[in-house]
Design a protein around this motif. Structure first.
Motif, PDB file in Angstrom:
ATOM      1  N   LEU A 196      42.509  43.482  43.562  1.00  0.00           N
ATOM      2  CA  LEU A 196      41.198  43.823  43.024  1.00  0.00           C
ATOM      3  C   LEU A 196      40.270  44.281  44.140  1.00  0.00           C
ATOM      4  O   LEU A 196      40.331  43.790  45.274  1.00  0.00           O
ATOM      5  CB  LEU A 196      40.581  42.619  42.315  1.00  0.00           C
ATOM      6  N   LEU A 197      39.395  45.195  43.796  1.00  0.00           N
ATOM      7  CA  LEU A 197      38.361  45.695  44.699  1.00  0.00           C
ATOM      8  C   LEU A 197      37.035  45.293  44.087  1.00  0.00           C
ATOM      9  O   LEU A 197      36.711  45.708  42.969  1.00  0.00           O
ATOM     10  CB  LEU A 197      38.456  47.227  44.829  1.00  0.00           C
ATOM     11  N   THR A 198      36.265  44.495  44.788  1.00  0.00           N
ATOM     12  CA  THR A 198      35.049  43.961  44.173  1.00  0.00           C
ATOM     13  C   THR A 198      33.973  43.719  45.220  1.00  0.00           C
ATOM     14  O   THR A 198      34.159  43.993  46.413  1.00  0.00           O
ATOM     15  CB  THR A 198      35.369  42.672  43.396  1.00  0.00           C
ATOM     16  N   MET A 199      32.839  43.228  44.761  1.00  0.00           N
ATOM     17  CA  MET A 199      31.686  43.038  45.628  1.00  0.00           C
ATOM     18  C   MET A 199      31.820  41.762  46.456  1.00  0.00           C
ATOM     19  O   MET A 199      32.434  40.796  46.027  1.00  0.00           O
ATOM     20  CB  MET A 199      30.394  42.986  44.814  1.00  0.00           C
ATOM     21  N   ALA A 200      31.199  41.771  47.633  1.00  0.00           N
ATOM     22  CA  ALA A 200      31.330  40.645  48.557  1.00  0.00           C
ATOM     23  C   ALA A 200      30.290  39.547  48.314  1.00  0.00           C
ATOM     24  O   ALA A 200      30.590  38.368  48.504  1.00  0.00           O
ATOM     25  CB  ALA A 200      31.213  41.132  50.000  1.00  0.00           C
ATOM     26  N   ASN A 201      29.069  39.915  47.906  1.00  0.00           N
ATOM     27  CA  ASN A 201      27.988  38.937  47.767  1.00  0.00           C
ATOM     28  C   ASN A 201      28.316  37.913  46.679  1.00  0.00           C
ATOM     29  O   ASN A 201      28.399  38.258  45.497  1.00  0.00           O
ATOM     30  CB  ASN A 201      26.673  39.652  47.430  1.00  0.00           C
ATOM     31  N   PRO A 202      28.505  36.643  47.043  1.00  0.00           N
ATOM     32  CA  PRO A 202      28.947  35.646  46.059  1.00  0.00           C
ATOM     33  C   PRO A 202      27.854  35.208  45.099  1.00  0.00           C
ATOM     34  O   PRO A 202      28.134  34.471  44.140  1.00  0.00           O
ATOM     35  CB  PRO A 202      29.392  34.475  46.943  1.00  0.00           C
ATOM     36  N   TYR A 203      26.604  35.626  45.323  1.00  0.00           N
ATOM     37  CA  TYR A 203      25.497  35.136  44.516  1.00  0.00           C
ATOM     38  C   TYR A 203      25.057  36.137  43.442  1.00  0.00           C
ATOM     39  O   TYR A 203      24.171  35.833  42.649  1.00  0.00           O
ATOM     40  CB  TYR A 203      24.308  34.789  45.399  1.00  0.00           C
ATOM     41  N   GLU A 216      39.492  33.577  31.957  1.00  0.00           N
ATOM     42  CA  GLU A 216      40.669  34.195  31.361  1.00  0.00           C
ATOM     43  C   GLU A 216      41.968  33.703  31.986  1.00  0.00           C
ATOM     44  O   GLU A 216      43.052  34.113  31.583  1.00  0.00           O
ATOM     45  CB  GLU A 216      40.578  35.730  31.516  1.00  0.00           C
ATOM     46  N   GLY A 217      41.838  32.830  32.998  1.00  0.00           N
ATOM     47  CA  GLY A 217      43.032  32.321  33.658  1.00  0.00           C
ATOM     48  C   GLY A 217      43.758  33.370  34.467  1.00  0.00           C
ATOM     49  O   GLY A 217      44.985  33.331  34.606  1.00  0.00           O
ATOM     50  N   VAL A 218      43.000  34.331  35.015  1.00  0.00           N
ATOM     51  CA  VAL A 218      43.599  35.442  35.764  1.00  0.00           C
ATOM     52  C   VAL A 218      43.486  35.167  37.259  1.00  0.00           C
ATOM     53  O   VAL A 218      42.402  34.884  37.768  1.00  0.00           O
ATOM     54  CB  VAL A 218      42.889  36.773  35.436  1.00  0.00           C
ATOM     55  N   ALA A 219      44.601  35.277  37.944  1.00  0.00           N
ATOM     56  CA  ALA A 219      44.617  35.124  39.399  1.00  0.00           C
ATOM     57  C   ALA A 219      44.992  36.465  40.007  1.00  0.00           C
ATOM     58  O   ALA A 219      46.090  36.994  39.764  1.00  0.00           O
ATOM     59  CB  ALA A 219      45.618  34.047  39.821  1.00  0.00           C
ATOM     60  N   ALA A 220      44.054  37.035  40.762  1.00  0.00           N
ATOM     61  CA  ALA A 220      44.325  38.322  41.404  1.00  0.00           C
ATOM     62  C   ALA A 220      45.368  38.138  42.500  1.00  0.00           C
ATOM     63  O   ALA A 220      45.448  37.084  43.131  1.00  0.00           O
ATOM     64  CB  ALA A 220      43.043  38.898  41.991  1.00  0.00           C
ATOM     65  N   GLY A 221      46.158  39.199  42.709  1.00  0.00           N
ATOM     66  CA  GLY A 221      47.142  39.119  43.775  1.00  0.00           C
ATOM     67  C   GLY A 221      46.490  39.135  45.143  1.00  0.00           C
ATOM     68  O   GLY A 221      46.751  38.294  45.994  1.00  0.00           O
ATOM     69  N   GLU A 222      45.605  40.079  45.355  1.00  0.00           N
ATOM     70  CA  GLU A 222      44.868  40.216  46.605  1.00  0.00           C
ATOM     71  C   GLU A 222      43.473  40.708  46.260  1.00  0.00           C
ATOM     72  O   GLU A 222      43.240  41.245  45.174  1.00  0.00           O
ATOM     73  CB  GLU A 222      45.546  41.214  47.542  1.00  0.00           C
ATOM     74  N   VAL A 223      42.554  40.550  47.184  1.00  0.00           N
ATOM     75  CA  VAL A 223      41.179  41.014  46.968  1.00  0.00           C
ATOM     76  C   VAL A 223      40.689  41.738  48.210  1.00  0.00           C
ATOM     77  O   VAL A 223      40.868  41.270  49.331  1.00  0.00           O
ATOM     78  CB  VAL A 223      40.226  39.832  46.650  1.00  0.00           C
ATOM     79  N   LYS A 237      40.331  55.167  44.537  1.00  0.00           N
ATOM     80  CA  LYS A 237      40.863  56.534  44.578  1.00  0.00           C
ATOM     81  C   LYS A 237      42.094  56.620  45.462  1.00  0.00           C
ATOM     82  O   LYS A 237      43.018  57.391  45.196  1.00  0.00           O
ATOM     83  CB  LYS A 237      39.782  57.493  45.079  1.00  0.00           C
ATOM     84  N   GLN A 238      42.118  55.807  46.527  1.00  0.00           N
ATOM     85  CA  GLN A 238      43.258  55.798  47.448  1.00  0.00           C
ATOM     86  C   GLN A 238      44.364  54.837  46.999  1.00  0.00           C
ATOM     87  O   GLN A 238      45.258  54.513  47.785  1.00  0.00           O
ATOM     88  CB  GLN A 238      42.781  55.422  48.847  1.00  0.00           C
ATOM     89  N   SER A 239      44.287  54.398  45.742  1.00  0.00           N
ATOM     90  CA  SER A 239      45.298  53.506  45.158  1.00  0.00           C
ATOM     91  C   SER A 239      45.408  52.174  45.881  1.00  0.00           C
ATOM     92  O   SER A 239      46.480  51.567  45.933  1.00  0.00           O
ATOM     93  CB  SER A 239      46.673  54.199  45.130  1.00  0.00           C
ATOM     94  N   LEU A 240      44.285  51.704  46.428  1.00  0.00           N
ATOM     95  CA  LEU A 240      44.277  50.407  47.102  1.00  0.00           C
ATOM     96  C   LEU A 240      44.114  49.248  46.125  1.00  0.00           C
ATOM     97  O   LEU A 240      44.285  48.093  46.497  1.00  0.00           O
ATOM     98  CB  LEU A 240      43.160  50.366  48.153  1.00  0.00           C
ATOM     99  N   GLY A 241      43.758  49.557  44.889  1.00  0.00           N
ATOM    100  CA  GLY A 241      43.579  48.506  43.906  1.00  0.00           C
ATOM    101  C   GLY A 241      42.729  48.981  42.744  1.00  0.00           C
ATOM    102  O   GLY A 241      42.465  50.182  42.587  1.00  0.00           O
ATOM    103  N   ILE A 242      42.292  48.025  41.932  1.00  0.00           N
ATOM    104  CA  ILE A 242      41.443  48.301  40.769  1.00  0.00           C
ATOM    105  C   ILE A 242      40.052  47.775  41.075  1.00  0.00           C
ATOM    106  O   ILE A 242      39.882  46.599  41.405  1.00  0.00           O
ATOM    107  CB  ILE A 242      41.993  47.616  39.510  1.00  0.00           C
ATOM    108  N   ALA A 243      39.063  48.641  40.972  1.00  0.00           N
ATOM    109  CA  ALA A 243      37.683  48.250  41.273  1.00  0.00           C
ATOM    110  C   ALA A 243      36.990  47.763  40.011  1.00  0.00           C
ATOM    111  O   ALA A 243      37.038  48.430  38.972  1.00  0.00           O
ATOM    112  CB  ALA A 243      36.915  49.421  41.877  1.00  0.00           C
ATOM    113  N   ILE A 244      36.373  46.596  40.099  1.00  0.00           N
ATOM    114  CA  ILE A 244      35.494  46.112  39.026  1.00  0.00           C
ATOM    115  C   ILE A 244      34.074  46.257  39.537  1.00  0.00           C
ATOM    116  O   ILE A 244      33.653  45.544  40.448  1.00  0.00           O
ATOM    117  CB  ILE A 244      35.805  44.651  38.658  1.00  0.00           C
TER     118      ILE A 244
END
Length: 326
Positions: A196-203, A216-223, A237-244
């Protein structure tokens, strides 16, 4: 620390050294001699009571305290520059300078369109648009170094007037050749074991993404996390993952080689339009506010809430939407 006002020339010297990386480079930028800049840095260090730079022969490096101090100095110097420009505008009888701060996605996504929508007579000759973190947007509005701000929630502060709050569901961004790109709706469960590709700010948004995945009980492989949704989309775009990500950029700046898909679970992204408390909106800022509100309302699934009371109202509605979708 000396409680008197710090000499502005010392702050200019400090900012120049931080920018140039050396006393020599700073002296060149400022048009001052090297000994003068050296003495001004030393005077500033004496005044604040701690070292700003460590010396190793001709090389200098900023201390951790200098890095924190630089953010404050940079904001002050920018504010002074704006004061000069405003003073000149008042003297010339022209529209005052317009300063806007927004999180990167909104600064690139909707602010340009809103500025372009302003009538010519309402657009000043000097416009400043800063792409900042949500925290820095809030601080810039509070200090009144900018006229208007757009920041993701939470933003509650007694020094802010909230013009409106927008709530919009997040989307998934994938490379066009990704196996899931053929789906019209991406299930969160489909993301299990994938990067997964996502935002860093935890707040802020990251918190809602993590909570939705957990429900949903989903565990990402890598982030891979980042502070910019544009960066997350570029990595998709570079196929590094799925961006939410929030749909701001995908609504206004489509990226070739990337497809955008809805999620089966609502992950709300909330952001607010902010102005300093008690300051009446000028005709230019009022028109900009209206243009921004009209632009964000065009996003699919966008809901607008008006006024300061909208903060808790939008948060409550977002929580209910998350629960309902799960």
């Amino acid at each position: 620390m000396n409680h008197d006002v710090i000499d502005i020339r010392w702050l200019e010297a400090f900012a120049a050294v931080m920018s140039a990386g050396s006393i020599t480079g700073a002296a060149r930028l400022l048009g001052r001699s090297q000994p003068v800049v050296t003495r001004q840095i030393q005077d500033l260090e004496t005044d604040v009571g701690y070292l700003l730079f460590t010396r190793n022969g001709p090389r200098i490096s900023p201390t951790p305290k200098a890095i924190l101090f630089h953010a404050e100095v940079e904001r002050l110097l920018m504010g002074l520059k704006h004061i000069r420009q405003r003073a000149n505008a008042i003297g010339a009888g022209v529209l005052p300078v317009l300063s806007v701060a927004a999180i990167p996605a909104l600064a690139a996504g909707f602010v340009p369109a809103a500025l372009a929508a302003l009538e010519r007579e309402l657009l000043p000759s000097q416009v400043h648009v800063q792409a900042l973190s949500a925290e820095n947007v809030v601080q810039s509005v509070l200090s009144q170094s900018v006229d208007f701000g757009l920041a993701s929630l939470p933003v509650q502060h007694p020094g802010l007037d909230v013009q409106w709050v927008c709530q919009v569901p997040c989307v998934a961004c994938l490379a066009t050749d990704h196996p899931l790109a053929k789906k019209k709706v991406i299930r969160l469960k489909d993301l299990g074991g994938r990067r997964l590709l996502t935002m860093a700010n935890p707040y802020r948004l990251r918190r809602r993404v993590d909570e939705a995945l957990e429900r949903e009980g989903v565990a990402a492989g890598e982030v891979i996390d980042t502070n910019s949704s544009l960066t997350a989309i570029a990595m998709a775009k570079q196929s590094l993952g799925i961006a939410i990500v929030e749909p701001v950029l995908t609504s206004s700046l489509p990226v070739e080689g990337v497809v955008t898909r809805s999620l089966d679970v609502s992950i709300p992204f909330l952001f607010a339009a902010l102005s300093p408390t008690g300051r009446e909106l000028t005709p230019t800022i009022a028109a900009l506010n209206d243009a921004l509100r009209a632009a964000v309302a065009m996003m699919r699934g966008a809901k607008l809430h008006a006024g300061s009371a909208a903060l808790s109202e939008a948060d409550d509605e977002a929580d209910e939407a998350e629960k309902a979708s799960s």
